[in-house]
Design an enzyme around this catalytic site. Sequence first.
Site, PDB file in Angstrom:
ATOM      1  N   ASN A 204       0.838  -1.206   0.000  1.00 27.81           N
ATOM      2  CA  ASN A 204       0.000   0.000   0.000  1.00 27.81           C
ATOM      3  C   ASN A 204       0.868   1.250   0.000  1.00 27.81           C
ATOM      4  O   ASN A 204       2.094   1.156  -0.025  1.00 27.81           O
ATOM      5  CB  ASN A 204      -0.956  -0.030   1.203  1.00 27.81           C
ATOM      6  N   ASP A 271      -4.435  -6.122   4.883  1.00 26.25           N
ATOM      7  CA  ASP A 271      -5.549  -6.885   5.468  1.00 26.25           C
ATOM      8  C   ASP A 271      -5.674  -8.264   4.834  1.00 26.25           C
ATOM      9  O   ASP A 271      -6.254  -9.170   5.422  1.00 26.25           O
ATOM     10  CB  ASP A 271      -6.864  -6.120   5.266  1.00 26.25           C
ATOM     11  N   ASP A 298      -4.811  -9.781  12.630  1.00 21.48           N
ATOM     12  CA  ASP A 298      -4.877  -8.393  13.091  1.00 21.48           C
ATOM     13  C   ASP A 298      -3.917  -8.241  14.273  1.00 21.48           C
ATOM     14  O   ASP A 298      -4.184  -8.720  15.377  1.00 21.48           O
ATOM     15  CB  ASP A 298      -6.316  -8.021  13.490  1.00 21.48           C
ATOM     16  N   ILE A 299      -2.779  -7.590  14.014  1.00 23.26           N
ATOM     17  CA  ILE A 299      -1.705  -7.499  15.016  1.00 23.26           C
ATOM     18  C   ILE A 299      -2.190  -6.715  16.235  1.00 23.26           C
ATOM     19  O   ILE A 299      -2.020  -7.122  17.379  1.00 23.26           O
ATOM     20  CB  ILE A 299      -0.460  -6.829  14.404  1.00 23.26           C
ATOM     21  N   LYS A 333     -11.670  -3.766  18.894  1.00 22.24           N
ATOM     22  CA  LYS A 333     -10.290  -4.262  19.084  1.00 22.24           C
ATOM     23  C   LYS A 333      -9.834  -4.130  20.541  1.00 22.24           C
ATOM     24  O   LYS A 333      -8.731  -4.490  20.880  1.00 22.24           O
ATOM     25  CB  LYS A 333      -9.329  -3.516  18.149  1.00 22.24           C
TER      26      LYS A 333
HETATM   27  N1  CTP Z   1      -3.856  -3.351  11.964  1.00 21.20           N
HETATM   28  C1  CTP Z   1      -3.109  -4.427  12.410  1.00 21.20           C
HETATM   29  N2  CTP Z   1      -3.148  -5.598  11.723  1.00 21.20           N
HETATM   30  C2  CTP Z   1      -3.881  -5.727  10.611  1.00 21.20           C
HETATM   31  C3  CTP Z   1      -4.637  -4.617  10.143  1.00 21.20           C
HETATM   32  C4  CTP Z   1      -4.606  -3.445  10.848  1.00 21.20           C
HETATM   33  O1  CTP Z   1      -2.432  -4.319  13.426  1.00 21.20           O
HETATM   34  N3  CTP Z   1      -3.878  -6.869   9.954  1.00 21.20           N
HETATM   35  C5  CTP Z   1      -3.852  -2.115  12.756  1.00 21.20           C
HETATM   36  C6  CTP Z   1      -3.230  -0.905  12.083  1.00 21.20           C
HETATM   37  O2  CTP Z   1      -1.854  -0.787  12.403  1.00 21.20           O
HETATM   38  C7  CTP Z   1      -4.027   0.251  12.691  1.00 21.20           C
HETATM   39  C8  CTP Z   1      -5.390  -0.371  12.979  1.00 21.20           C
HETATM   40  O3  CTP Z   1      -5.182  -1.775  12.979  1.00 21.20           O
HETATM   41  O4  CTP Z   1      -3.475   0.646  13.920  1.00 21.20           O
HETATM   42  C9  CTP Z   1      -6.485  -0.033  12.028  1.00 21.20           C
HETATM   43  O5  CTP Z   1      -6.098  -0.238  10.714  1.00 21.20           O
HETATM   44  P1  CTP Z   1      -7.085   0.107   9.514  1.00 21.20           P
HETATM   45  O6  CTP Z   1      -6.471  -0.351   8.242  1.00 21.20           O
HETATM   46  O7  CTP Z   1      -7.577   1.519   9.616  1.00 21.20           O
HETATM   47  O8  CTP Z   1      -8.343  -0.756   9.867  1.00 21.20           O
HETATM   48  P2  CTP Z   1      -8.665  -2.254   9.712  1.00 21.20           P
HETATM   49  O9  CTP Z   1      -8.804  -2.830  11.077  1.00 21.20           O
HETATM   50  O10 CTP Z   1      -7.687  -2.925   8.799  1.00 21.20           O
HETATM   51  O11 CTP Z   1     -10.105  -2.184   9.048  1.00 21.20           O
HETATM   52  P3  CTP Z   1     -10.564  -1.566   7.625  1.00 21.20           P
HETATM   53  O12 CTP Z   1      -9.360  -1.732   6.697  1.00 21.20           O
HETATM   54  O13 CTP Z   1     -11.723  -2.378   7.264  1.00 21.20           O
HETATM   55  O14 CTP Z   1     -10.904  -0.116   7.868  1.00 21.20           O
END
Ligand code: CTP
Length: 391
Positions: A204, A271, A298-299, A333
Amino acid sequence: MKTLSNILLGITGSIAAYKTADLVRTLTKQGFTVRVVMTDAATKFITPLTLQTLSNQPVYVDLFETEMEHINLARWADAILIAPATADFITKLTYGHADDLLSTICLATTAPIAIAPAMNQQMWNATITQENCQKLQQRNIKFFGPATGSQACGEIGAGRMLEPLELVQCLQNLTVKQPLQGKQVLITAGPTREDIDPVRFLSNRSSGRMGYAVADAAAAKGASVTLISGPTALTSEIPTIPVNSAKDMLETVMANIPNTDIFISVAAVADYRPVQQIDHKIKKNSELLQLDLEPTEDILATVANQPNPPFTVGFAAETNDLDSYARNKLKTKKLDMIAANQVGIEGLGFDSKDNMLKIFWDDGDIELPRCSKIELADKLLDVIIQRFFHD
Ligand code: CTP
């Protein structure tokens, strides 16, 4: 913390020594008492008389001039600033040499030592110089700079001494009580890369700037910071563990979590990843190509759902309905705080220098208006510190 008033300024043999006249003036104007110790080489660039006149204090050069002067000066100093510090002097300090007055004082003192390097960019980037600096940092010697820009030798790069005003500000920061002193902060930054085949990946637009700025801001507030970074074009003085995929990042984060007080997840983690990583280059043909993707771990949620989680801060990148999406992420979360930014606006957020944030926690929120990511990171850390010590 002890207030610093006696500054021992060590000057070594670099052309940047000419700036120390201004540095001495600025320091004395700020109320510091400054005593200057020069190496022989430094006296070729600026005269002891100039510095004596400006500091209104004796200037020292010779180790053998007066008996025990090195011990007296080592005890007198509340802090030692070596500016400019040459590559040679940094090496001397690393190996504990004591063959001139300044290096002897550095060995004999218990005062904090700060170094403002000044040298040609190639010399600064040389492996041996970088290794020496790392060793000194491990011994808690602070580095102020160097700055990047055009150099006296005509080259461009890192190695310029910071300007006198910046050096004074760095010194003043040493005297301020650091709110995150003794705290371990873990930060993720940048994008992740999910391999499709040996030559292609999904990723990204994240540049890593926000995460690196947050890491710098946490360190400036006294924290011990570890940065876990996906692939970016940035470098950092913070200890950094490079990773590639979301899976690598998760494993590295979890290995570091047990000692962490505050976890800030700035990384733009992918994601989804390809279900299969093909071990050879996919060849093209005229057919439609379908890629099957599976969700990554999701870390942030994994960390926040540990039995004894650190204070956990997430980021949220949203194109619309920022408040409701951010609050929803905060809740689902189980985060202590989330910093949301609107993406998709020209010049803001992903891959740009500026950003704006709206920060949410359980029973409150605050908006941080548009400014550079460096300023924003500093303000964000102030909010985190307030909530961290409040909870
Ligand atoms: N994050 C993470 N691990 C993932 C995806 C996201 O740790 N696999 C963390 C990112 O570092 C950030 C937060 O989750 O702090 C939110 O990330 P964001 O991309 O805005 O949201 P998502 O949870 O991925 O949801 P969406 O993409 O549907 O908005």
